[in-house]
Design an enzyme around this catalytic site. Sequence first.
Site, PDB file in Angstrom:
ATOM      1  N   HIS A   1      69.177  36.269  83.878  1.00 53.30           N
ATOM      2  CA  HIS A   1      69.017  37.633  84.381  1.00 53.30           C
ATOM      3  C   HIS A   1      68.800  37.588  85.890  1.00 53.30           C
ATOM      4  CE1 HIS A   1      67.663  39.758  80.414  1.00 53.30           C
ATOM      5  NE2 HIS A   1      68.760  39.050  80.245  1.00 53.30           N
TER       6      HIS A   1
ATOM      7  N   GLU B   1      66.560  38.993  88.011  1.00 55.46           N
ATOM      8  CA  GLU B   1      65.206  38.725  88.498  1.00 55.46           C
ATOM      9  C   GLU B   1      64.831  37.262  88.267  1.00 55.46           C
ATOM     10  OE1 GLU B   1      65.204  42.932  86.634  1.00 55.46           O
ATOM     11  OE2 GLU B   1      66.101  41.000  86.196  1.00 55.46           O
TER      12      GLU B   1
ATOM     13  N   CYS C   1      63.674  43.600  82.206  1.00 57.09           N
ATOM     14  CA  CYS C   1      63.588  43.550  80.745  1.00 57.09           C
ATOM     15  C   CYS C   1      62.158  43.271  80.304  1.00 57.09           C
ATOM     16  CB  CYS C   1      64.547  42.512  80.171  1.00 57.09           C
ATOM     17  SG  CYS C   1      64.121  40.788  80.523  1.00 57.09           S
TER      18      CYS C   1
ATOM     19  N   CYS D   1      61.843  39.189  81.970  1.00 60.70           N
ATOM     20  CA  CYS D   1      61.745  39.298  83.424  1.00 60.70           C
ATOM     21  C   CYS D   1      60.439  39.976  83.829  1.00 60.70           C
ATOM     22  CB  CYS D   1      62.952  40.042  83.978  1.00 60.70           C
ATOM     23  SG  CYS D   1      64.477  39.070  83.826  1.00 60.70           S
TER      24      CYS D   1
END
Length: 158
Positions: free
Chosen positions: A57, A59, A85, A95
């Site tokens: 992801h 981040e 998330c 995240c």
Amino acid sequence: MTSAVTPEDRQWLTEAARQAHLCPPSESAFSVGAVIVDGSGRELARGHSRDTDPLVHAEESALARLPSGDPRLRQATLYSSLEPCSQRASRPCSCTQLILTAGIPRVVIAWREPENFVADCQGKAILESQGVTVLECPEVAALAKAPNGHLLGGGGGL
């Protein structure tokens, strides 16, 4: 740290949204970009979904570019083109949890996660419950949604 969206926030969030446009497309995940900026307005790291592996992801990718425990993160702002998330099947930590562990006190997002993949994303609420300032900047949402149009029913929900 300010609790209102500033012109600098819009500039950095626009850069995060541009990072989302670099993502390889996916039918099962949003294209997201993230930029981490220190308390003096200097970029520390950036990342986007699927930039280092098919499951990473944005981040997570940006945070992985910094040393664990980097003291600059305690005064940093994380700009993400989508709400971080709050749950994840492909990794042990969401995240949201990665942001909390890093100690980042401020997050600016362009839009909230729709229910495509997670019925009730709680990233914003969880971060705020732990004292993190989370701001939304809807002026950047159209740019952030654009690379996700195929997931949003055409036109990126615009």
